[in-house]
Write a protein that holds these residues in place. Structure first.
Motif, PDB file in Angstrom:
ATOM      1  N   MET A  46      -3.269   2.275 -10.621  1.00 42.20           N
ATOM      2  CA  MET A  46      -3.087   1.018 -10.349  1.00 42.20           C
ATOM      3  C   MET A  46      -1.722   0.455  -9.986  1.00 42.20           C
ATOM      4  O   MET A  46      -1.507  -0.211  -8.925  1.00 42.20           O
ATOM      5  N   ARG A  47      -0.737   1.074 -10.369  1.00 38.44           N
ATOM      6  CA  ARG A  47       0.550   0.697 -10.232  1.00 38.44           C
ATOM      7  C   ARG A  47       0.912   1.299  -8.742  1.00 38.44           C
ATOM      8  O   ARG A  47       1.552   0.679  -7.831  1.00 38.44           O
ATOM      9  N   CYS A  48       0.304   2.613  -8.320  1.00 42.74           N
ATOM     10  CA  CYS A  48       0.540   3.082  -6.936  1.00 42.74           C
ATOM     11  C   CYS A  48      -0.309   2.243  -5.935  1.00 42.74           C
ATOM     12  O   CYS A  48       0.444   1.827  -4.852  1.00 42.74           O
ATOM     13  N   TYR A  49      -1.412   1.745  -6.427  1.00 43.82           N
ATOM     14  CA  TYR A  49      -2.030   0.775  -5.507  1.00 43.82           C
ATOM     15  C   TYR A  49      -1.287  -0.566  -5.132  1.00 43.82           C
ATOM     16  O   TYR A  49      -1.075  -0.999  -4.144  1.00 43.82           O
ATOM     17  N   ALA A  50      -0.823  -0.832  -6.199  1.00 40.08           N
ATOM     18  CA  ALA A  50       0.003  -2.209  -6.189  1.00 40.08           C
ATOM     19  C   ALA A  50       1.261  -2.180  -5.332  1.00 40.08           C
ATOM     20  O   ALA A  50       1.413  -2.823  -4.362  1.00 40.08           O
ATOM     21  N   HIS A  51       1.941  -0.906  -5.275  1.00 40.46           N
ATOM     22  CA  HIS A  51       3.037  -0.748  -4.374  1.00 40.46           C
ATOM     23  C   HIS A  51       2.768  -0.497  -2.992  1.00 40.46           C
ATOM     24  O   HIS A  51       3.111  -1.203  -2.226  1.00 40.46           O
ATOM     25  N   ILE A  52       1.820   0.143  -3.001  1.00 47.87           N
ATOM     26  CA  ILE A  52       1.216   0.474  -1.598  1.00 47.87           C
ATOM     27  C   ILE A  52       0.912  -0.956  -0.891  1.00 47.87           C
ATOM     28  O   ILE A  52       1.249  -1.076   0.281  1.00 47.87           O
ATOM     29  N   TYR A  53       0.170  -1.913  -1.413  1.00 42.27           N
ATOM     30  CA  TYR A  53      -0.212  -3.202  -0.873  1.00 42.27           C
ATOM     31  C   TYR A  53       0.998  -3.812  -0.486  1.00 42.27           C
ATOM     32  O   TYR A  53       1.179  -4.188   0.284  1.00 42.27           O
ATOM     33  N   HIS A  54       1.709  -3.977  -1.744  1.00 44.37           N
ATOM     34  CA  HIS A  54       2.995  -4.877  -1.581  1.00 44.37           C
ATOM     35  C   HIS A  54       4.273  -4.392  -0.868  1.00 44.37           C
ATOM     36  O   HIS A  54       5.104  -5.065  -0.240  1.00 44.37           O
ATOM     37  N   GLY A  55       4.074  -2.939  -0.781  1.00 47.08           N
ATOM     38  CA  GLY A  55       5.472  -2.285   0.077  1.00 47.08           C
ATOM     39  C   GLY A  55       4.865  -1.860   1.392  1.00 47.08           C
ATOM     40  O   GLY A  55       5.998  -1.693   2.253  1.00 47.08           O
ATOM     41  N   HIS A  56       3.598  -1.595   1.647  1.00 46.56           N
ATOM     42  CA  HIS A  56       3.341  -0.883   2.696  1.00 46.56           C
ATOM     43  C   HIS A  56       2.147  -1.395   3.556  1.00 46.56           C
ATOM     44  O   HIS A  56       1.471  -0.531   4.273  1.00 46.56           O
ATOM     45  N   TRP A  57       1.505  -2.433   3.198  1.00 40.74           N
ATOM     46  CA  TRP A  57       0.440  -3.127   3.946  1.00 40.74           C
ATOM     47  C   TRP A  57       0.578  -3.092   5.283  1.00 40.74           C
ATOM     48  O   TRP A  57      -0.306  -2.494   6.173  1.00 40.74           O
ATOM     49  N   LEU A  58       1.590  -3.554   5.707  1.00 38.80           N
ATOM     50  CA  LEU A  58       1.795  -3.927   7.065  1.00 38.80           C
ATOM     51  C   LEU A  58       2.197  -2.650   7.952  1.00 38.80           C
ATOM     52  O   LEU A  58       1.712  -2.251   8.794  1.00 38.80           O
ATOM     53  N   ASP A  59       3.234  -1.824   6.968  1.00 32.48           N
ATOM     54  CA  ASP A  59       3.639  -0.665   7.641  1.00 32.48           C
ATOM     55  C   ASP A  59       3.637   0.448   6.682  1.00 32.48           C
ATOM     56  O   ASP A  59       4.200   0.512   5.505  1.00 32.48           O
ATOM     57  N   PRO A  60       2.579   1.440   6.782  1.00 33.41           N
ATOM     58  CA  PRO A  60       1.957   1.631   8.111  1.00 33.41           C
ATOM     59  C   PRO A  60       0.361   1.271   8.136  1.00 33.41           C
ATOM     60  O   PRO A  60      -0.197   1.344   9.267  1.00 33.41           O
ATOM     61  N   PHE A  61      -0.446   0.639   7.082  1.00 30.60           N
ATOM     62  CA  PHE A  61      -1.477   0.479   7.067  1.00 30.60           C
ATOM     63  C   PHE A  61      -2.242  -0.263   8.230  1.00 30.60           C
ATOM     64  O   PHE A  61      -3.358   0.031   9.007  1.00 30.60           O
TER      65      PHE A  61
END
Length: 287
Positions: free
Chosen positions: A201-216
């Protein structure tokens, strides 16, 4: 569409703005598949719950691993992975900063990519440990085996227990019971998979808040991220593997999907139960 005038480079809202991050908005909550995720997650009738959750947790990690690989891609402009210590000096998400324990068991702040690498190594170690995820679940260890009339002694003969009530459940007459016991999983199994789920869950939270725009967003993969995450949350809520405290950084998106009927109702709701046709309600309970 350009996001530079609307928010930060991570897709979050700029300081002082009342607008939510892009990934919390309905227009960016789309998925790559249609269907009932609750049916997809429900336990098949003939599969023991411990076996099903072991399979499910391993599958959830496989999906998360694919999302992590996206943020590890090397940026041609910088020559560094998209998630690196300069861009993400801490493992954080929406005001939450996650720490790791050092050799002295003291919490320390480390770069997000280092934290994620440690989580991956830790989860793989758990999954590959036959004492936690036994490969032969048909063979229950002697340490876990008991008779309804007593317990196994060193010599193998049943030993009588104290008086019991005829109205007591069979699991109580047979000794302690736990998730996955009948398939050979250890007594710590439920706690282990909940710990794994918390770290994912912590990994998903960071991916969204830190990398939603770049790169996703930039590579057109945000729908894939949404699809993996909703499946992860659905399983976690359906089987009580994760609580509201852990999901807080992503709660607006979870609530949005819940309002659309894509996730189980909140805990305590009469509707909060897996589809009966797929195997009935789960036995595991949150701690």
């Amino acid at each position: 569409m350009s996001f530079e005038s609307q928010g930060g480079t991570d897709g979050s809202a700029p300081a002082g703005s009342r607008r939510p991050p892009f990934f919390f908005r309905d227009e960016y909550s789309n998925l790559i598949v249609k269907g009932n995720f609750m049916t997809l997650a429900a336990k098949p009738k003939l599969v023991e719950e411990g076996e099903w959750l072991a399979h499910t947790v391993v599958e959830q990690y496989r999906l998360l691993e694919q999302m992590i690989e996206v943020i590890k891609v090397v940026d041609d402009k910088t020559g560094k992975p998209i998630c690196n210590p300069e861009v993400c000096p801490t493992m954080s998400a929406s005001g939450h900063t996650y720490t790791w324990l050092d050799n002295q068991k003291k919490p320390i702040k480390i770069p997000a990519i280092q934290y994620i690498n440690l989580v991956q190594k830790w989860i793989v170690g758990k999954i590959n440990d036959p004492n936690i995820f036994p490969t032969d679940t048909n063979s229950v260890s002697i340490a876990a085996a008991t008779y309804a009339s007593g317990s196994l002694a060193t010599g193998g003969a049943p030993q009588p227990l104290g008086p019991t009530s005829l109205n007591a459940p069979l699991s109580q007459l047979a000794g302690r019971d736990w998730l996955g016991k009948s398939s050979g999983f250890p007594e710590t199994f439920e706690g282990d998979i909940k710990s794994i789920y918390r770290q994912m869950m912590r990994c998903y939270a960071h991916i969204y808040h830190g990398h939603w725009l770049d790169p996703f967003w930039n590579v057109g993969a945000y729908k894939e991220l949404n699809t993996c995450f909703i499946h992860f949350i659905n399983v976690g809520k359906l089987f009580n593997l994760i609580g509201d405290k852990e999901t807080e950084p992503m709660q607006p998106l979870i609530d949005l999907w819940g309002e659309k009927g894509l996730l189980p109702p909140p805990a305590g709701s009469k509707e909060n139960a897996p589809p009966r046709s797929a195997g009935g309600p789960p036995a595991g309970t949150a701690q």
